[in-house]
Each structure stands twice: as structure tokens, then as C-alpha cells.
Scaffold this motif. Sequence first.
Motif, PDB file in Angstrom:
ATOM      1  N   GLN A   1      48.514  47.458  35.288  1.00 38.29           N
ATOM      2  CA  GLN A   1      49.542  47.400  36.335  1.00 38.29           C
ATOM      3  C   GLN A   1      49.122  48.197  37.571  1.00 38.29           C
ATOM      4  OE1 GLN A   1      52.332  45.347  36.346  1.00 38.29           O
ATOM      5  NE2 GLN A   1      52.187  45.901  38.509  1.00 38.29           N
ATOM      6  N   ALA A   2      48.499  49.339  37.364  1.00 40.87           N
ATOM      7  CA  ALA A   2      48.024  50.125  38.507  1.00 40.87           C
ATOM      8  C   ALA A   2      47.005  49.326  39.318  1.00 40.87           C
ATOM      9  CB  ALA A   2      47.424  51.441  38.035  1.00 40.87           C
ATOM     10  N   TYR A   3      46.159  48.563  38.635  1.00 43.88           N
ATOM     11  CA  TYR A   3      45.168  47.757  39.343  1.00 43.88           C
ATOM     12  C   TYR A   3      45.812  46.601  40.086  1.00 43.88           C
ATOM     13  CZ  TYR A   3      40.160  47.441  40.013  1.00 43.88           C
ATOM     14  OH  TYR A   3      38.902  47.508  40.535  1.00 43.88           O
ATOM     15  N   ILE A   4      46.807  45.987  39.490  1.00 46.28           N
ATOM     16  CA  ILE A   4      47.534  44.912  40.173  1.00 46.28           C
ATOM     17  C   ILE A   4      48.182  45.455  41.445  1.00 46.28           C
ATOM     18  CG2 ILE A   4      49.537  43.374  39.996  1.00 46.28           C
ATOM     19  CD1 ILE A   4      48.751  43.074  36.974  1.00 46.28           C
ATOM     20  N   ASP A   5      48.820  46.611  41.338  1.00 49.78           N
ATOM     21  CA  ASP A   5      49.448  47.243  42.502  1.00 49.78           C
ATOM     22  C   ASP A   5      48.412  47.586  43.577  1.00 49.78           C
ATOM     23  OD1 ASP A   5      51.820  47.030  41.080  1.00 49.78           O
ATOM     24  OD2 ASP A   5      51.849  49.153  40.490  1.00 49.78           O
ATOM     25  N   PHE A   6      47.263  48.117  43.154  1.00 47.17           N
ATOM     26  CA  PHE A   6      46.171  48.460  44.077  1.00 47.17           C
ATOM     27  C   PHE A   6      45.730  47.212  44.842  1.00 47.17           C
ATOM     28  CE2 PHE A   6      41.673  48.772  45.111  1.00 47.17           C
ATOM     29  CZ  PHE A   6      41.566  50.030  45.686  1.00 47.17           C
ATOM     30  N   ASN A   7      45.507  46.127  44.119  1.00 40.73           N
ATOM     31  CA  ASN A   7      45.049  44.887  44.735  1.00 40.73           C
ATOM     32  C   ASN A   7      46.049  44.383  45.774  1.00 40.73           C
ATOM     33  OD1 ASN A   7      43.301  42.612  45.072  1.00 40.73           O
ATOM     34  ND2 ASN A   7      44.749  41.421  43.858  1.00 40.73           N
ATOM     35  N   GLU A   8      47.314  44.401  45.435  1.00 36.78           N
ATOM     36  CA  GLU A   8      48.332  43.917  46.364  1.00 36.78           C
ATOM     37  C   GLU A   8      48.383  44.743  47.648  1.00 36.78           C
ATOM     38  OE1 GLU A   8      52.002  43.756  44.185  1.00 36.78           O
ATOM     39  OE2 GLU A   8      51.332  42.051  42.977  1.00 36.78           O
ATOM     40  N   GLU A   9      48.185  46.062  47.511  1.00 37.48           N
ATOM     41  CA  GLU A   9      48.289  46.922  48.680  1.00 37.48           C
ATOM     42  C   GLU A   9      47.010  46.988  49.515  1.00 37.48           C
ATOM     43  OE1 GLU A   9      49.646  51.438  49.973  1.00 37.48           O
ATOM     44  OE2 GLU A   9      49.983  50.763  47.925  1.00 37.48           O
ATOM     45  N   TYR A  10      45.860  47.069  48.849  1.00 38.32           N
ATOM     46  CA  TYR A  10      44.621  47.348  49.575  1.00 38.32           C
ATOM     47  C   TYR A  10      43.670  46.168  49.709  1.00 38.32           C
ATOM     48  CZ  TYR A  10      46.277  52.068  49.025  1.00 38.32           C
ATOM     49  OH  TYR A  10      47.058  53.196  49.069  1.00 38.32           O
ATOM     50  N   MET A  11      43.945  45.069  48.989  1.00 38.88           N
ATOM     51  CA  MET A  11      43.066  43.909  49.063  1.00 38.88           C
ATOM     52  C   MET A  11      43.867  42.617  49.210  1.00 38.88           C
ATOM     53  SD  MET A  11      40.313  44.999  46.139  1.00 38.88           S
ATOM     54  CE  MET A  11      38.997  43.937  46.673  1.00 38.88           C
ATOM     55  N   PRO A  12      44.841  42.598  50.100  1.00 31.94           N
ATOM     56  CA  PRO A  12      45.619  41.365  50.251  1.00 31.94           C
ATOM     57  C   PRO A  12      44.722  40.223  50.728  1.00 31.94           C
ATOM     58  CG  PRO A  12      46.062  42.847  52.078  1.00 31.94           C
ATOM     59  CD  PRO A  12      45.201  43.600  51.097  1.00 31.94           C
ATOM     60  N   GLY A  13      44.930  39.077  50.172  1.00 28.44           N
ATOM     61  CA  GLY A  13      44.126  37.923  50.556  1.00 28.44           C
ATOM     62  C   GLY A  13      42.846  37.759  49.768  1.00 28.44           C
ATOM     63  N   VAL A  14      42.501  38.733  48.937  1.00 31.90           N
ATOM     64  CA  VAL A  14      41.303  38.616  48.109  1.00 31.90           C
ATOM     65  C   VAL A  14      41.751  38.110  46.740  1.00 31.90           C
ATOM     66  CG1 VAL A  14      39.364  39.821  47.039  1.00 31.90           C
ATOM     67  CG2 VAL A  14      40.132  40.471  49.332  1.00 31.90           C
ATOM     68  N   GLN A  15      41.422  36.870  46.455  1.00 30.55           N
ATOM     69  CA  GLN A  15      41.813  36.252  45.193  1.00 30.55           C
ATOM     70  C   GLN A  15      40.578  35.964  44.355  1.00 30.55           C
ATOM     71  OE1 GLN A  15      45.103  35.889  44.447  1.00 30.55           O
ATOM     72  NE2 GLN A  15      45.484  36.833  46.427  1.00 30.55           N
ATOM     73  N   GLY A  16      40.659  36.250  43.063  1.00 31.64           N
ATOM     74  CA  GLY A  16      39.584  35.889  42.143  1.00 31.64           C
ATOM     75  C   GLY A  16      38.548  36.957  41.884  1.00 31.64           C
ATOM     76  N   LEU A  17      38.570  38.059  42.609  1.00 29.10           N
ATOM     77  CA  LEU A  17      37.622  39.145  42.356  1.00 29.10           C
ATOM     78  C   LEU A  17      37.928  39.748  41.000  1.00 29.10           C
ATOM     79  CD1 LEU A  17      35.448  41.231  43.229  1.00 29.10           C
ATOM     80  CD2 LEU A  17      37.297  42.552  44.255  1.00 29.10           C
ATOM     81  N   PRO A  18      36.970  39.745  40.069  1.00 24.28           N
ATOM     82  CA  PRO A  18      37.227  40.350  38.762  1.00 24.28           C
ATOM     83  C   PRO A  18      37.486  41.847  38.908  1.00 24.28           C
ATOM     84  CG  PRO A  18      35.270  38.961  38.672  1.00 24.28           C
ATOM     85  CD  PRO A  18      35.648  39.115  40.118  1.00 24.28           C
ATOM     86  N   MET A  19      38.639  42.278  38.392  1.00 21.64           N
ATOM     87  CA  MET A  19      39.032  43.678  38.443  1.00 21.64           C
ATOM     88  C   MET A  19      39.337  44.141  37.023  1.00 21.64           C
ATOM     89  SD  MET A  19      41.297  43.784  41.904  1.00 21.64           S
ATOM     90  CE  MET A  19      42.141  42.237  41.666  1.00 21.64           C
ATOM     91  N   VAL A  20      38.669  45.206  36.617  1.00 23.24           N
ATOM     92  CA  VAL A  20      38.767  45.702  35.255  1.00 23.24           C
ATOM     93  C   VAL A  20      39.451  47.056  35.274  1.00 23.24           C
ATOM     94  CG1 VAL A  20      37.437  46.423  33.240  1.00 23.24           C
ATOM     95  CG2 VAL A  20      36.647  44.487  34.635  1.00 23.24           C
ATOM     96  N   SER A  21      40.544  47.185  34.512  1.00 17.35           N
ATOM     97  CA  SER A  21      41.211  48.489  34.442  1.00 17.35           C
ATOM     98  C   SER A  21      40.416  49.407  33.527  1.00 17.35           C
ATOM     99  CB  SER A  21      42.651  48.341  33.951  1.00 17.35           C
ATOM    100  OG  SER A  21      42.687  48.098  32.569  1.00 17.35           O
ATOM    101  N   GLY A  22      40.540  50.687  33.791  1.00 16.90           N
ATOM    102  CA  GLY A  22      39.830  51.664  32.974  1.00 16.90           C
ATOM    103  C   GLY A  22      40.366  51.728  31.563  1.00 16.90           C
ATOM    104  N   VAL A  23      41.675  51.751  31.443  1.00 13.88           N
ATOM    105  CA  VAL A  23      42.315  51.938  30.147  1.00 13.88           C
ATOM    106  C   VAL A  23      42.350  50.645  29.335  1.00 13.88           C
ATOM    107  CG1 VAL A  23      44.490  52.583  29.011  1.00 13.88           C
ATOM    108  CG2 VAL A  23      43.716  53.843  31.033  1.00 13.88           C
ATOM    109  N   ASP A  24      42.790  49.550  29.928  1.00 12.36           N
ATOM    110  CA  ASP A  24      43.026  48.312  29.187  1.00 12.36           C
ATOM    111  C   ASP A  24      41.821  47.376  29.120  1.00 12.36           C
ATOM    112  OD1 ASP A  24      45.757  49.082  28.884  1.00 12.36           O
ATOM    113  OD2 ASP A  24      46.204  48.251  30.873  1.00 12.36           O
ATOM    114  N   GLY A  25      40.911  47.463  30.071  1.00 17.91           N
ATOM    115  CA  GLY A  25      39.830  46.485  30.140  1.00 17.91           C
ATOM    116  C   GLY A  25      38.460  46.995  29.763  1.00 17.91           C
TER     117      GLY A  25
END
Length: 160
Positions: free
Chosen positions: A94-118
Motif C-alpha cells: 500500500q505504501a508503494y501504491i501511494d508513492f506511485n500515485e503521488e510521485y509518479m503520476p502517469g507512469v503505468q506498468g513500471l514494475p514496483m516491488v515492496s520491501g515487505v510484501d514483494g
Amino acid sequence: MIMKKILSIFLLCFCFSATAQQSSPNFIVTDISGETHNLYEYLGQGKYVVVNFMGTWSGPDQVIAEDFGLGFISFGCNNIDVIFISIDNGSDTQAYIDFNEEYMPGVQGLPMVSGVDGGGDAAHYAYGITGVPTIVSISPIDTTYTETYLGFYTNLAVRL
């Protein structure tokens, strides 16, 4: 033409940021969309891999997020010979989803791996990452990686 201008700018700005090459340990991680990414599989396909070892909580990562997203888009959104992946340390999905929405708007499809869950925390440990952001470019030719910060443009331009 635009791509050449972008490459030229980053060549001038970041050409002195690379460090010595080292052999790359493999990682297998799962991104926030549930897709698995195996580094050695990508390298075995002859693809260069650019990894942003980052933290959603890091101010400097928030600053460079847009540039890393631009690199992902500029180099074909992982549909050609360069794979971009962003790997977090210490945060959940969830922290990564929030980060993406705030700091990378418009970037779709970039693989993002969370530290804890991924599995991102384990990847950070395998590479000995002690500070974020740390961006590395990994060569499929000999599996070496070079720490580049935002100089991934420079390294890819030279290698491709």
C-alpha cells in the motif's frame, strides 16, 4: 530526436556517477501487481536491467521518481531490450501504491516491488545497499552491474 536530446542531457549531467562493476546476484521478486521478476531470466534473454533500489519514505527517492519513470517510458516501457524495475526497502504494498500515485503520476506498468510484501528487502540485502536511492545498470553480457544513480541513461547509451 527527443530520445537523443534526453540522452545527451543525462550524458552531460551524470557521466561521472558510475562506480566499479561487480557481479550481480540474482533476485526473484514479486511486484505490487503480482508479477514475478527473475533477474537472471531477463539477463538470459539478452536484456539490460536497470534497478532503482529505493525507499518510499526517502525524500531523495521522491525527488528522482519522475526521472526514473521517464527512463522507463523513454526506453520502451520494458517492451524492448531494457527492463526497468523499482525495488523498495522497508515498505508494504500500500505504501508503494501511494508513492506511485503521488510521485509518479502517469507512469503505468513500471514494475514496483515492496520491501515487505514483494521481497524487496532481500534484494537490497543481496546487493549490500546501504543508502537509497541507489540505481544500478546490469549488463546481460557478463552480469556485472554498475551503480549509476541517474546515470543509467549514460550506461545504456554506451552499451546499446
